[in-house]
Each structure stands twice: as structure tokens, then as C-alpha cells.
Design an enzyme around this catalytic site. Structure first.
Site, PDB file in Angstrom:
ATOM      1  N   PHE A   8      37.277  18.042  16.770  1.00 39.94           N
ATOM      2  CA  PHE A   8      36.713  19.355  17.100  1.00 39.94           C
ATOM      3  C   PHE A   8      36.176  19.991  15.824  1.00 39.94           C
ATOM      4  CE2 PHE A   8      36.762  23.704  19.005  1.00 39.94           C
ATOM      5  CZ  PHE A   8      36.091  23.398  20.179  1.00 39.94           C
ATOM      6  N   LYS A 127      30.151   7.047  15.433  1.00 43.48           N
ATOM      7  CA  LYS A 127      29.329   5.829  15.373  1.00 43.48           C
ATOM      8  C   LYS A 127      30.149   4.552  15.259  1.00 43.48           C
ATOM      9  CE  LYS A 127      27.223   8.934  12.953  1.00 43.48           C
ATOM     10  NZ  LYS A 127      26.587   9.741  11.932  1.00 43.48           N
ATOM     11  N   VAL A 154      22.728   8.133  17.289  1.00 47.20           N
ATOM     12  CA  VAL A 154      21.498   7.895  16.523  1.00 47.20           C
ATOM     13  C   VAL A 154      20.536   9.043  16.785  1.00 47.20           C
ATOM     14  CG1 VAL A 154      19.600   6.284  16.065  1.00 47.20           C
ATOM     15  CG2 VAL A 154      21.809   5.395  16.825  1.00 47.20           C
ATOM     16  N   GLY A 208      26.129  21.489   8.211  1.00 48.52           N
ATOM     17  CA  GLY A 208      26.780  20.617   9.201  1.00 48.52           C
ATOM     18  C   GLY A 208      26.057  19.306   9.422  1.00 48.52           C
ATOM     19  N   GLU A 211      28.296  13.791   6.855  1.00 47.01           N
ATOM     20  CA  GLU A 211      29.549  13.240   7.371  1.00 47.01           C
ATOM     21  C   GLU A 211      30.723  13.925   6.662  1.00 47.01           C
ATOM     22  OE1 GLU A 211      29.625  10.612   9.894  1.00 47.01           O
ATOM     23  OE2 GLU A 211      27.712  11.638   9.906  1.00 47.01           O
ATOM     24  N   LYS A 226      23.732   3.160  12.032  1.00 52.04           N
ATOM     25  CA  LYS A 226      22.754   3.393  13.105  1.00 52.04           C
ATOM     26  C   LYS A 226      21.880   2.157  13.325  1.00 52.04           C
ATOM     27  CE  LYS A 226      22.983   8.335  12.282  1.00 52.04           C
ATOM     28  NZ  LYS A 226      22.609   9.401  11.364  1.00 52.04           N
ATOM     29  N   GLY A 319      23.139  17.926  13.121  1.00 51.79           N
ATOM     30  CA  GLY A 319      23.345  19.358  13.369  1.00 51.79           C
ATOM     31  C   GLY A 319      24.262  19.599  14.546  1.00 51.79           C
TER      32      GLY A 319
HETATM   33  N1  HSE Z   1      25.524  12.640   8.749  1.00 54.62           N
HETATM   34  C1  HSE Z   1      24.580  12.267   9.746  1.00 54.62           C
HETATM   35  C2  HSE Z   1      23.175  12.541   9.232  1.00 54.62           C
HETATM   36  C3  HSE Z   1      24.841  13.037  11.003  1.00 54.62           C
HETATM   37  O1  HSE Z   1      23.046  13.252   8.231  1.00 54.62           O
HETATM   38  O2  HSE Z   1      22.212  12.035   9.791  1.00 54.62           O
HETATM   39  C4  HSE Z   1      24.080  12.561  12.189  1.00 54.62           C
HETATM   40  O3  HSE Z   1      24.409  11.255  12.555  1.00 54.62           O
END
Ligand code: HSE
Length: 341
Positions: A8, A127, A154, A208, A211, A226, A319
Site C-alpha cells: 500500500f 513486475k 509495463v 512516485g 522503485e 519489462k 506514477g
Molecule cells: N520505477 C518505474 C519507472 C515505475 O520509473 O518506470 C513504473 O514501472
């Protein structure tokens, strides 16, 4: 539809905010009335309420950093593990939103397997399980008539998975190339404007995008995860991380970016996938390359297909609401299919 959320953080709170703000519209337009009955986190605690948690109270408790601030109610439990909640037999869908681990995918993978065994559909933003164990999860789900949906993994809610699997159904997809990490694209864009690497990364974290451990973004592993997901889902391949050639943006200095700019070029972290391999590599593109103009946390992907030639999709790559949107879309797909049968 009763949901258990594992994790969360940014995305989980985004999902909750969307379900709260769109409740009326979802009910009216899709006869869709989901309830979050359980939430388990590593740092805030756990809550389980078979009658459905109060989303506003859940969001306020999360803001304080602890579910201890969630109000008492009859039937509320705070002592259940993810495994207990899955085993309780009340939920329809497990929504896996905990931080990605691309080495073992655990503990999320074990929860996903347990959920499928218990008859729950899966919707993931995490992922790890999709990158490392897609085919097994998929066949486990298919054998039980359950859904494994992973649009959020993705390009956030930019619908690359649905485009490939549904809109382009019947096309053979031969290759994919694009910008698949929002954090690094944001950093490269800000650095070209003169910001330092450290400040740009701090902003990407505050927004946000990054990771939980941003090393995964800047060293290329998130984009590589991805690539594995796309290879699994689009080509049916069984690639491993060791089949990919992966590097990130940590070796690119402000001077490198300025030199590229002076030469009419721009650095982008380009991810490529083919049925037999893939790569993630910072690449100097001429400004005439369409990917050169994809800025900030936006992502883009070009799929090479037999019937349609190249099809390109551009949109949000990371986001809170952008990724929450993908989870909503997956839940609606499960709802639609469940109601049609
Ligand atoms: N940390 C990843 C990015 C989040 O910046 O693309 C989305 O998968």
C-alpha cells in the site's frame, strides 16, 4: 468484487483513491462495486475486514504511516498475514502491489501461486512474478479459469499489454523497442535542462516514479524486467535476465548530455526485445528519431508486427494514478469477462 491488496505504497494508495473517487461512476457505468477487504504491508501493518474497509479511513491511516490509526469496527482484524487473508476464502482478486524483486520475485510469487490455488484472480503491478514466472502462473490460472492481468507492469496504465494481446490479436509481433522506464527518462530530461543527477533523481522519487530502491531504475534493471515481461507475453519466449544485455544511466554525466545536445542528439535509455533476446542501453538518438522527443516520465513503445508494420504507443510510464489506472482497467476486464459468462 472483493480485493486483497498486498502493498500500500504509491500505487496501492493510487488504486484506493481511484476506487473512492470513481465509485459512483463505476457502479453506474459498469455495475462495478469493488470492496477492498484486506491490505497487507511490510511497514504499515495489516487490516482485514470481510465487510469491506473504509477507503477514506484507510488512506488517512496510510498517511500517518501506520494502520494502527485505522478505526476499530466489528469484524476488523489487524493480525492476519497475506497468506491468512488469501486462505480466508472471502476474496475474488489478489492485487499484488508490493516492491518488485527481480531476483527471486518473492514473497510475491508465493502469494500469487497460493492465490491461484485458492481460486483468486490476479492483478499485478509488481513486475517480479510476471518477469520471472509468467508461463507457470499463466498456465496455473488458465487451468482454473482464472485471470492473470498485468497491465500495470509495463508503461503504467498506457495499455501496451491490452494493445498487444487484444487490439493487435492475430498480428505476429516480431520486436519491441522503446523507452520503458519513467524515472530515467525523467532524470535525462531534467539533466538536459541543467539539473544535477542527484536533484533529478530526488524529484523522480518525490513524484512516485522510482522503485523503492531506485538503483533498479538507474542501473537499467526495471526496464530489463519489462523486457522480460514483453518477451514472455508478446513472443511466448522464456528469456532470463542473463539473456539480456543491460546497462543504465549511471555512467552518463552532465557533460555527456551537453555534448550530445550540442551535436543535435539526446540520450535515451532504450529497451529492445526480440523473441531471442533483448537489451537496455543508454543510446544517443538524433533529434529526428521519434523517441528523442518523448520527455519526462512519459514512455513509448514501437511494436513491429507482420500485418500492421510498426505500431507506436506513447503515454505515462509511471506514477500513482497512472499505475492505479492500469489496475482499475484490469479489474474492469475481470469484471466484464466474469459477467459475460
Ligand atoms: N520505477 C518505474 C519507472 C515505475 O520509473 O518506470 C513504473 O514501472
Amino acid at each position: 468484487m472483493k480485493l486483497i491488496l498486498i502493498g500500500f505504497g504509491v500505487v496501492g494508495q493510487g488504486v484506493a483513491e481511484i476506487l473512492q473517487s470513481k465509485a459512483e461512476q463505476l457502479e453506474k457505468r459498469y455495475q462495478f462495486a469493488p470492496a477492498i477487504i484486506g491490505v497487507v504491508t511490510a511497514t504499515k501493518g495489516a487490516l482485514f475486514q470481510p465487510a469491506g474497509l473504509d477507503i477514506a479511513a484507510l488512506l488517512s491511516a496510510a498517511q500517518t504511516g501506520s494502520f494502527q490509526h485505522y478505526p476499530e469496527s466489528v469484524g476488523l482484524r489487524r493480525d492476519m498475514t497475506a497468506s491468512d487473508m488469501i486462505g480466508a476464502g472471502s476474496a475474488d482478486v489478489l492485487v499484488e502491489l508490493s516492491p518488485t524483486d527481480l531476483e527471486s520475485a518473492q514473497p510475491a510469487l508465493a502469494y500469487c501461486r497460493q492465490a491461484l490455488d485458492a481460486g483468486l484472480h490476479l492483478a499485478l503491478a509488481n513486475k517480479g512474478p510476471v518477469a520471472l514466472d509468467y508461463h507457470n502462473l499463466r498456465s496455473k490460472a488458465a487451468a482454473r479459469g482464472l485471470h492473470l492481468r498485468c497491465e500495470a507492469t509495463v508503461m503504467a496504465g498506457t495499455p501496451v499489454m491490452q494493445m498487444a494481446e487484444e487490439a493487435l490479436a492475430g498480428c505476429a509481433i516480431q520486436a519491441a523497442r522503446g523507452i520503458l522506464n519513467g524515472t530515467t527518462n525523467y532524470i535525462l530530461t531534467r539533466m538536459e535542462e541543467g539539473m544535477s543527477y542527484a536533484e533529478a533523481l530526488a524529484q523522480a522519487q518525490a513524484l512516485g516514479y522510482a522503485e523503492a530502491d531506485p538503483a533498479g531504475d538507474v542501473e537499467g534493471w526495471d526496464a530489463a524486467g519489462k523486457v522480460l515481461i514483453l518477451a514472455n507475453a508478446l513472443f511466448g519466449s522464456r528469456l532470463k535476465m542473463s539473456d539480456l544485455d543491460v546497462s543504465g544511466i549511471t555512467d552518463i554525466s552532465s557533460e555527456d548530455i551537453a555534448a550530445a545536445k550540442a551535436a543535435g542528439q539526446r540520450y535515451k535509455l532504450i529497451a529492445q526485445a526480440t523473441p531471442n533476446g533483448g537489451s537496455v542501453k543508454a543510446t544517443r538518438l538524433p533529434l529526428s528519431d521519434p523517441l528523442a522527443s518523448v520527455a519526462g516520465s512519459t514512455n513509448a513503445i514501437t511494436l513491429e508486427t507482420d500485418l500492421m508494420g510498426a505500431v507506436t504507443l506513447i503515454g505515462a510510464g509511471a506514477g500513482k494514478l497512472e499505475t492505479g489506472s492500469a489496475i482499475l482497467s484490469d479489474l474492469l476486464a475481470i469484471h466484464r469477462i466474469a459477467n459475460a459468462t
